[in-house]
Design an enzyme around this catalytic site. Structure first.
Site, mmCIF file in Angstrom:
data_model
loop_
_atom_site.group_PDB
_atom_site.id
_atom_site.type_symbol
_atom_site.label_atom_id
_atom_site.label_comp_id
_atom_site.label_asym_id
_atom_site.label_seq_id
_atom_site.Cartn_x
_atom_site.Cartn_y
_atom_site.Cartn_z
ATOM 1 N N SER A 19 0.607 -1.608 0.233
ATOM 2 C CA SER A 19 0.146 -0.053 0.329
ATOM 3 C C SER A 19 0.723 1.483 0.009
ATOM 4 O O SER A 19 1.731 1.524 0.386
ATOM 5 C CB SER A 19 -0.443 -0.036 1.253
ATOM 6 O OG SER A 19 0.039 0.114 2.247
ATOM 7 N N ASP A 20 0.291 1.640 -0.119
ATOM 8 C CA ASP A 20 0.712 3.281 -0.355
ATOM 9 C C ASP A 20 0.982 3.819 1.159
ATOM 10 O O ASP A 20 -0.330 3.205 1.962
ATOM 11 C CB ASP A 20 0.129 4.474 -1.222
ATOM 12 C CG ASP A 20 1.096 5.754 -1.070
ATOM 13 O OD1 ASP A 20 2.446 6.523 -0.358
ATOM 14 O OD2 ASP A 20 0.675 6.482 -2.742
ATOM 15 N N TRP A 21 1.757 5.082 1.706
ATOM 16 C CA TRP A 21 1.540 4.997 3.654
ATOM 17 C C TRP A 21 0.382 5.330 3.883
ATOM 18 O O TRP A 21 -0.115 6.707 3.922
ATOM 19 C CB TRP A 21 2.810 5.906 3.603
ATOM 20 C CG TRP A 21 4.412 4.949 4.332
ATOM 21 C CD1 TRP A 21 4.778 5.232 5.317
ATOM 22 C CD2 TRP A 21 4.650 3.817 3.363
ATOM 23 N NE1 TRP A 21 5.054 4.104 4.905
ATOM 24 C CE2 TRP A 21 6.100 3.440 3.656
ATOM 25 C CE3 TRP A 21 3.965 3.120 1.939
ATOM 26 C CZ2 TRP A 21 6.017 2.123 3.050
ATOM 27 C CZ3 TRP A 21 5.289 2.239 1.341
ATOM 28 C CH2 TRP A 21 6.601 1.397 2.166
#
Length: 754
Positions: A225-227
């Protein structure tokens, strides 16, 4: 020794593998080692102390290479691959296993605040450059993270908004570069984006993460995932997410285990996700096995300077008097104007912000190359709005009037564009334009140097400045690179990777950006960037692919060939000027008689060639067959139309040098006739007149058609077959029509086989 058999782990351990231990590292679980991920993509942003994702906390010194907005302007995959390899070397030296990049989102609108991290408005060029970056990086045993998957083209409301995009543009524009990189470079990880796609969060989108990415493209790595992009980890794991970042203290691990135990999450899905994360750990371990020598900061700075010089676009170089101003002649008096000359803007803000090993200052580098010439400096303006604007401008004008030539540095400051917000306009600051106008009035020999991450409206600059260099963002060695190009030590060869419009109102997404109420309508469809301007015949300030040189080139003898792999195009390029130079040869493909809506032309191949004065060389590229295809929404697959294709060899999208045509064999596409097919589609089948005519008489054109002002045949052709029941007065049923269509489908199949 690490074990990588997640089947032997408990459910809790399998879940723990799927979330971070902290901000930048994964957990060590059951003998499976931890690994370190950190931001890129134009430098290694390793934070040794406090951690954040916004570039606030300090990071270890690393080379700041040209960001994608600058690097892309090289149009040179080999050069981009060299940068990828250097980044891998620095990553390994700093203990980083996965570098978060490259960003391959398409530059849909010039106002997007993160455009500086992306390569182009064109998916072919983006895919070619990003593939080279990934291959270079991963050759060092460091993994890439292809991002942001997908349709993440605005910063406004980026964590909630839905990118509402139709199937054809989604496939042909916004997913195409991702597909190219996945299939050709095999990145270790793919990072899913924050946004929703047609209403579903990317992190929870099974169609995107599993059906497309894995089943269609064959991706075998980890989806991370993106953060902070995970809305619901259980749904995300079910969709195909493997690793949630950053760590959440184990809270989502527990929810995953609970879902498995409750029967709402298939345990096989969790085990597969754990297996992928374990395999990534094994790859990282193998990469670490190679001895990590300290990188040479000076050598990498020299590389950064060489590459940056190849990324400077010469937009304009009109004669003033007998000859163009550029390149400058050393030893003559020079006025350097603009705060960016002594305080350079060389990278973007946010998660990619790098702590450089050093920074070249343009003013210093110009002075070093000017030798005995007198170089004066005046800031002309401030980037924070302080100071006496009139006094600063008057000082600059006096300096310009007293010199033989003036170089004016203009652009955007860091606070005017960044990750996290979009711009409201594409204008240069008014005080800078006023300064330029006043300088040119007293000094006709004026060169403009631009520094910016997103496209600017340059019509006011191009109207009065005889010479313009576009430096975009060039990294820590920008100062030296710009000086090299100004004084002719490097002959500029870079090209624009996005169109410079005459005004913001002309841009494709003007009315649909950045969206509203959580939705972004991609109303321009396929017509992004130059595709839009070409289709609507809109004048632009500088076209896609534009870039001048201190020499000149001619194109002759374009020849084409077609085969199972695609189209081969060859053209002879000759350096007709007096300096050695490099030309970027672009190949655009058109299908004027296409049966579907298509852009006027699309970039489908390119090559760079270095030539000495008078030298000629044959340049050959292969246009991949799949790059001739369109996404057929009826068949839900790629289709190559048969027939004539036009190939244009060009120096830019609007500087076509040679055109030729070649015949290409098409793909077979037979769509079964159904009750929802139109009468026109059914009548095109062999024997349709006899089979359908036996059920009900087909209307014939009569003189009454003219009285009614209709074309009966055309009107009837658009009626779905099932609606004939309504017009037949009970003489035919749906069952009758269904049987007739079965016979027609059988007849079509037999005809095709014959």
């Amino acid at each position: 020794m690490t074990t990588h058999d997640p089947a032997s782990l408990s459910r809790a351990e399998q879940a723990a593998l799927g979330s971070g231990a902290d901000f930048w590292s994964t957990k060590e679980v059951g003998g499976i080692s931890s690994l370190t991920l950190t931001d890129g993509p134009h430098g290694v942003r390793l934070q040794a102390g406090a951690s954040d994702h916004l570039g606030i906390a300090a990071s270890e010194p690393a080379t700041c290479f040209p960001p994608a907005v600058g690097l892309g302007q090289s149009w040179d995959p080999e050069l981009v691959g060299d940068i990828g390899q250097a980044l891998g070397t620095e990553s390994r030296a700093l203990g980083v296993d996965v570098l978060l990049g490259p960003g391959v989102n398409i530059k849909r609108d010039p106002r997007c605040g993160r455009n500086f991290e992306y390569y182009s408005e064109d998916p072919y060029l983006t895919g070619a450059l990003a593939t080279a970056w990934v291959q270079g990086l991963q050759s060092t045993g460091v993994g890439a993270s292809l991002k942001h998957f997908a349709a993440n083209n605005t910063e406004h409301d980026r964590m909630r908004s839905s990118s509402d995009v139709a199937p054809r543009p989604l496939r042909e524009i916004y997913l195409r570069a991702f597909q190219t990189v996945v299939e050709k470079a095999r990145p270790w990880t793919v990072m899913c984006s924050y946004n929703r796609i047609n209403g579903t969060y990317a992190s929870e989108n099974h169609w995107l993460l599993t059906q497309v990415l894995r089943d269609e493209w064959g991706f075998d790595g980890v989806v991370v995932s993106d953060w902070g992009a995970v809305q619901d980890r259980v749904r995300a794991v079910a969709a195909g997410l493997d690793l949630e970042m950053p760590g959440t203290g184990g809270s989502t691990d527990a929810r995953v285990v609970e879902a498995v135990e409750a029967g709402t999450l298939d345990p096989a899905v969790l085990e597969r996700a754990a297996a992928r994360t374990a395999a990534l750990a094994a790859r990282a371990e193998a990469g670490r096995a190679a001895q990590a020598a300290p990188f040479d900061p000076e050598a990498h700075h020299a590389l950064a300077r060489d590459v940056a010089a190849r990324c400077v676009v010469l937009l304009k170089n009109d004669p003033v008097g007998a000859a163009p101003i550029l390149p400058l002649t050393a030893g003559r008096s020079l006025a350097v104007i603009g705060e960016f000359a002594r305080t350079p803007r060389y990278q973007g803000g946010g998660s990619s912000h790098v702590n450089p090993t050093r920074v070249d200052v343009p003013l210093d580098e110009i002075r070093s190359l000017c030798r005995s010439g007198d170089v004066t400096f005046a800031p002309g303006f401030t980037t924070d709005g302080t100071g006496d604007a009139r006094a600063l401008r008057d000082e600059a004008v006096r300096a310009a009037g007293a010199a033989d030539t003036t170089v004016v540095f203009l652009g955007l400051a860091a606070h005017q564009e960044s990750e996290g917000f979009d711009r409201d306009h594409i204008e240069l600051p008014a005080e800078q334009l006023e300064l330029l106008a006043d300088v040119v009035r007293v000094q006709p020999r004026t060169v403009v140097v631009l520094s910016h991450g997103g496209v600017l409206r340059l019509a006011p600059v191009a109207a009065i400045a005889p010479a313009v260099l576009d430096g975009a963002l060039l990294g820590q060695a920008a100062g030296g690179a710009l000086a090299d190009v100004l004084f002719g030590r490097v002959n500029p060869s870079a090209r624009l990777t996005e169109t410079v419009p005459a005004r913001i109102q002309d841009t494709p997404a003007y009315l649909d950006f950045p969206g509203e109420h959580g939705h972004v309508a991609y109303g321009e469809g396929l017509f992004v960037g130059y595709r839009w301007y070409d289709a609507r015949d809109i004048e632009v300030t500088f076209p896609f692919g534009h870039g001048l040189s201190y020499t000149s080139f001619s194109y002759t003898g374009l020849e084409l060939g077609a085969g199972p792999g695609g189209i081969t195009a060859s053209v002879t390029v000759t350096n007709t000027g007096e300096r050695p130079g490099r030309e970027v040869v672009q190949f655009y493909v058109a299908k004027p008689d296409s049966s579907v809506a298509r852009p006027e032309q699309e970039l489908r191949g390119h090559a760079t060639v270095a030539l000495t004065p008078g030298e000629s060389r044959r340049v050959t590229v292969t246009v991949d067959r799949r790059d001739l295809a369109y996404w057929d929404i009826r068949a839900d697959r790629w289709i190559v139309e048969g027939g004539a294709y036009e190939v244009r060899a060009a120096s830019s999208s609007r500087d076509i040098r040679a055109t030729a045509t070649v015949e290409v064999a098409g793909d077979e596409l037979v769509l079964p006739l159904t009750l929802d097919s139109t009468l026109g589609e059914a009548m095109a089948a062999p024997g349709a007149g006899d089979i359908l005519g036996a059920l009900l008489p087909m209307p014939q054109a009569t003189s009454d058609d003219d009285v009614l002002g209709i074309d009966m045949a055309k009107m009837m052709a658009s009626i779905p077959v099932r609606r004939l029941v309504s017009f037949a007065g009970g003489a035919v049923t749906l069952a009758d029509l269904d049987k007739a269509l079965t016979r027609l489908n059988a007849a079509r199949t037999a005809s095709d086989r014959a």
